[in-house]
Design an enzyme around this catalytic site. Structure first.
Site, PDB file in Angstrom:
ATOM      1  N   CYS A  54      70.715 109.365  85.009  1.00 38.78           N
ATOM      2  CA  CYS A  54      70.945 107.916  85.061  1.00 38.78           C
ATOM      3  C   CYS A  54      70.047 107.185  84.069  1.00 38.78           C
ATOM      4  CB  CYS A  54      70.730 107.396  86.476  1.00 38.78           C
ATOM      5  SG  CYS A  54      69.156 107.889  87.227  1.00 38.78           S
ATOM      6  N   HIS A 304      66.157 105.861  91.092  1.00 35.62           N
ATOM      7  CA  HIS A 304      67.414 105.679  90.371  1.00 35.62           C
ATOM      8  C   HIS A 304      67.232 104.587  89.324  1.00 35.62           C
ATOM      9  CE1 HIS A 304      71.638 105.768  89.549  1.00 35.62           C
ATOM     10  NE2 HIS A 304      71.821 104.517  89.939  1.00 35.62           N
TER      11      HIS A 304
END
Length: 985
Positions: A54, A304
């Site tokens: 990510c 994340h």
């Protein structure tokens, strides 16, 4: 709701509820609408998260929306600029080509998201491991600049420097003379400390603040030619078009030795005026916020990454979260839920109030500002060859969409047909009273009603008996359906065999009824037989029955009745192709044969009535007839039947042989009394003066002979002496005179000449082995010769084999003896040297291999015995040279450990740590006076052999178990940390 499995007429709860009533079309398939994967109008294209990529996706989206960088990459020449053949897939060869193709897909693809795996693979990134995002940004920019520096077009070659590169100077001013020293350096981002600050401008101010160089840190001034107090600061000389501000959220914690994340709020504005921070204030340095990179999570090692990026053409903000892209309302940056920590705690600080045009974040780790532009935004066109590749990918996507839509359409059509079929047939499935019917497998019916799997041909073979008809015990696995539906099933799906109204096997039903009747009658017959056994039988009307059979006949009968059912199922299994292989069947058959059936306990080996009357009794004719109902094949012996004549003859011969063996044992014991009692035995180490000759026999013969003399009725007599076990294949002796006085003395027994004369009369001797002493003048003139002579080659081979076995042992026992003080307790540690004759005999008997129980073993297997001789337990010596007993006697303070020759001394120390609670670095190990200190050496190389005694002296035993755990972590083999090569750069 629930199906009655025992009732073949119950057709409820077999899966029909799925089909009854109205059904949504989407339930006929599990294929998502392919249009959900299509890119929406005026939307951006997402990037697939490959596991832990990510952070890469956020930077790619941010760089893609830098129009100048995208334009320059499109201008970069490619090896495929003239086009790619249609029959080959495009494979980019460089980082620039990968970025070109990726940006072209992000710009004009019809997909909602694309796969960046080729780009990530080209960088050499581990998709399962999350890298440091800030480090990735630096390394990739360096790689890209290095790659583009080889381009001829200056707009392409210098794009990284134009967009991201600025200059600052480290300026040092001497307080004494005022001399100014300046070191100019390039930067691609400014790394700002956020600890103790609340606003971005405060972080920039601290970055540029003046530092005093005093004391030990004074500056050496070239003008003054001495160390002087000075001041040092950073001056911004020039700023790039795109200003990357790295917020140092991830810092090293000295207390824990790990990275940690600073979850403190930092305020920043949408407009940033850098003019006050510049050295020369003669230009416009107003920047506007263009991107905010967010790390969600409380830890520096997980979380994340997402990005908020501003579209330079429309001025609208978008949130890029891998495949999902969300447009912000009202052209405003909205951080929202990204500011919520994954693990909220009571100590969290409140979010400060933000004015108009300002924001604050505790998760932002990078802020990107772009120089405020007055001209219109740049329009970037995709080059023709890249557009062709994008169109080719779009065609593949359209084909996939059409294929998925067609599959959905076909699934719906099949589902509708199946729906109508089930609705019609399920109503006619039950068989009406008096109407024809079929039996069909319940398992197949359930598969027919299962929408996920198309039904296979009907298979009823698992429910057939050995006669090829429906087994009565399989009714619970079948359902009775109407003949009309059965006709449709067999016509549509095929299979078989059909089981109609006449399919139930009458023979099996009759047999089952017979068994059930016998089971019910068994208790009655048991009582009757028990009463009949109490009556004394007179005359010759009775029958012999084994007492063991009478005790267990009811259990045997019950097992036999149950086995008949199992045999029927087993034969059914053979018909259906489920028979066991021949080896298993034969083995089961042998086991069944070994188990005695009723009345076979009084059958002799010749098939006749046994001679032992204590094992049998007479029962009446009436009792025998009742027993015969259950055991029709049982052997029958009337009470006037004579016993087996052959067994009687063997019994008489056995009695005569026992008497003969007793007489032989008595005679041999009298003749060789000293040999039997192991008294007055000659010794090679101190040769007896009264004789110059001694004879040798195998110790194995002596042990077997003593067992026979002790128990002549239980052991077979020894008729011969096999001295071949002491000789090599060439007929030479395997032992030297010196070895026979020490380690090999356990393999031989010495015989006096007078005893040898008696032995030759009592036994057959295959080879005579004799040791002769020849005396010359002086003490050194005594010589000992053997007949036959020593075979040097075979002796050397035996020693090599013994040494090889000592070096290659696995799971052998060694003994560790803990020494309390500096004194070696030799009295306790020394093994027992004297073992009584009877005790030694019992030990040898307990440890004797199974094959050596045979008295003829030494005659029949001479070669085998020689081989076994080389594999005997080996003898080691203490410093005094005294032979150790083959059976080690553990003493106080000593423990046995299982070790292998290839394990290291370090691994042995860990075993000792568990056994004695002494840490490895406190252990002083020695063996035979030699210190064992090399932890990396193997036990075999250190001379540790099976049955060795290792002395342990502990310097300072550890009693703290927590400390022991720490020691164990240190001592166990370490696993290195594997680093991931980032970017292959």
């Amino acid at each position: 709701r629930r199906n009655c499995r025992g009732n073949p007429n119950c057709l409820v709860g077999i899966g029909e509820h799925v089909w009854l009533g109205e059904i949504d079309e989407n339930s006929f398939h599990n294929i998502d609408d392919p249009n959900c994967e299509r890119r929406k109008k005026n939307a951006f294209v997402g990037l697939t998260n490959l596991g832990a990529t990510c952070y890469v996706n956020t930077f790619l989206q941010m760089w893609f929306l830098n129009l100048e960088l995208r334009q320059a990459l499109y201008l970069c020449p490619s090896a495929c600029s003239d086009g790619v053949p249609k029959d080959t897939d495009y494979e980019p060869q460089s980082i620039c080509e990968h970025l070109q193709y990726l940006f072209a897909l992000l710009q004009n693809s019809k997909r909602r998201y694309i796969d960046p795996s080729a780009f990530v693979k080209a960088l050499g990134l581990d998709t399962a491991q999350q890298q440091d995002a800030q480090e990735f940004s630096k390394l990739f920019m360096s790689l890209l600049e290095d790659t583009l520096s080889k381009q001829k077009n200056p707009d392409v070659r210098n794009i990284v420097q134009k967009q991201f590169c600025g200059e600052y100077a480290y300026v040092t001013v001497c307080n004494q003379c005022g001399r100014e020293s300046k070191l100019v350096s390039k930067f691609y981002e400014l790394e700002l400390n956020i600890q103790g600050h609340k606003q971005l401008t405060d972080c920039i101010t601290e970055f540029l603040k003046e530092e005093k160089l005093e004391g030990d840190n004074r500056y050496f001034c070239e003008t003054c030619q001495s160390k002087q107090n000075a001041t040092r600061k950073i001056r911004l000389l020039s700023l790039p078009c795109t200003l990357n501000l790295q917020l140092m959220r991830f810092v090293f914690d000295r207390q824990t030795g790990h990275k940690k994340k600073l979850n403190t709020y930092i305020g920043f504005s949408e407009l940033l005026d850098m003019e006050p921070f510049m050295e020369q204030k003669n230009g416009v340095h107003v920047y506007e916020l263009s991107a905010v990179l967010i790390h969600r999570g409380v830890s520096a090692y997980s979380g994340h990454y997402i990005a908020h990026v501003k579209d330079p053409q429309t001025g609208e903000w978008y949130k890029f979260n891998d495949e999902d892209i969300e447009k912000m309302e009202g052209k405003k940056l909205q951080l929202g839920i990204e500011e919520d920590l994954a693990e909220p705690s009571k100590s969290q600080t409140r979010k400060p109030k933000c004015g108009k045009g300002t924001h604050c974040s505790r998760n932002a780790y990078m802020l990107v500002y772009r120089l405020q532009a007055r001209e219109k935004s740049l329009t970037v066109e995709v080059p023709a060859f890249l557009q062709e590749l994008v169109e080719r990918d779009n065609c593949k996507f359209e084909e996939w969409c059409n294929e998925m839509a067609e599959m959905r359409k076909q699934s719906v059509a099949r589902g509708k047909i199946k729906h109508e079929e089930v609705k019609e047939l399920y109503q006619r499935l039950p068989a009406e009273a008096g109407s024809p019917y079929d039996f069909i497998s319940l398992e197949w019916l359930q598969k027919w009603l299962d929408e996920s799997t198309p039904p296979k041909p009907i298979d009823n073979t698992a429910c057939l008996c050995s006669h090829g008809k429906l087994h009565p015990d399989k009714i619970s696995l079948m359902k009775r359906i109407s003949e009309y539906v059965a006709d449709f099933f067999y016509r549509r799906y095929g299979g078989g065999p059909r089981l109609n109204v006449k399919a139930l096997c009458k023979d099996c039903v009759v047999e089952r009824c017979r068994i059930l009747r016998l089971k019910n009658q068994l208790n009655e017959d048991y009582k009757a037989v028990t009463n009949l056994l109490k009556v004394t039988v007179k005359g010759n009307d009775g029958f012999w029955v084994g007492k063991a059979s009478l005790r267990t006949w009811r259990q045997l009968a019950l097992e036999q009745l149950n086995e008949q059912d199992e045999d029927a199922e087993h034969s059914n299994g053979k018909m259906n192709g489920n028979a066991q292989n021949k080896d298993e069947s034969n083995e089961e058959k042998r086991e069944e044969e070994e188990e005695l059936n009723f009345n076979e306990d009084i059958v002799c080996p010749h098939g006749d009535l046994c001679i032992n009357e204590n094992e049998r009794r007479v029962v009446s004719k009436e009792a025998w007839e009742k027993l015969k109902q259950y055991f029709p094949k049982a052997p029958e012996f009337p009470n006037n039947k004579e016993c087996c004549s052959q067994c009687k003859i063997l019994e008489r011969e056995g009695e005569e042989n026992e008497a003969l063996h007793k007489m032989m044992a008595s005679e041999q014991k009298t003749s060789l009394q000293n040999l039997f009692h192991d008294k007055c035995r000659p010794c090679l180490g101190s040769w007896p003066q009264e004789t110059d000759e001694l004879y040798i026999v195998s110790q194995f013969f002596v042990e077997e002979w003593r067992k026979f003399v002790r128990r002549p009725t239980r052991c077979s007599p020894v008729s011969s002496i096999a001295n071949s076990v002491l000789l090599c294949p060439h007929g030479g002796l395997m032992f030297t005179f010196a070895s026979m006085t020490k380690e090999d003395s356990k393999h031989i027994a010495l015989i006096w000449p007078s005893e040898w004369e008696r032995i030759q009369k009592l036994f057959v001797v295959d080879h005579v082995i004799k040791i002769t002493r020849t005396q010359g003048p002086g003490a050194e003139g005594t010589h000992y010769t053997s007949e036959p002579q020593l075979c040097p080659e075979c002796r050397e081979g035996l020693l090599c084999q013994q040494q090889r076995d000592l070096r290659e042992y696995t799971q052998a026992t060694v003994y560790v003896h803990k020494v309390v003080d500096n004194k070696k307790v030799m009295k306790d540690a020394a093994p027992e040297l004297n073992v009584s004759s009877s005790e030694a005999e019992e030990e040898r008997e307990e440890n004797k291999p199974e094959g050596e129980q045979d008295p003829d073993f030494n005659q029949a297997n001479g070669g085998t015995k020689r081989q076994k001789l080389s594999q005997q337990s080996y003898i080691t010596y203490q410093s005094q040279g005294i032979r150790r007993s083959t059976r080690h006697r553990k003493v106080r303070g000593e423990k046995a450990l299982l070790v292998s020759a290839n394990q290291t001394l370090k691994e042995l120390k860990i075993q000792i740590m568990h056994a004695f609670s002494v840490a490895p670095f406190d252990q002083n190990l020695s063996m035979d006076g030699k210190l064992l200190s090399d932890d990396t050496a193997t036990l075999g190389s250190l001379g540790v052999i099976p049955e060795s005694v290792i002395l342990l002296k502990a310097d300072e035993p550890i009693a703290d178990y927590a400390a022991m755990d720490d020691v164990m972590q240190v001592c166990l083999p370490e696993e290195g940390f594997k680093g991931t090569g980032l970017l292959g750069h």
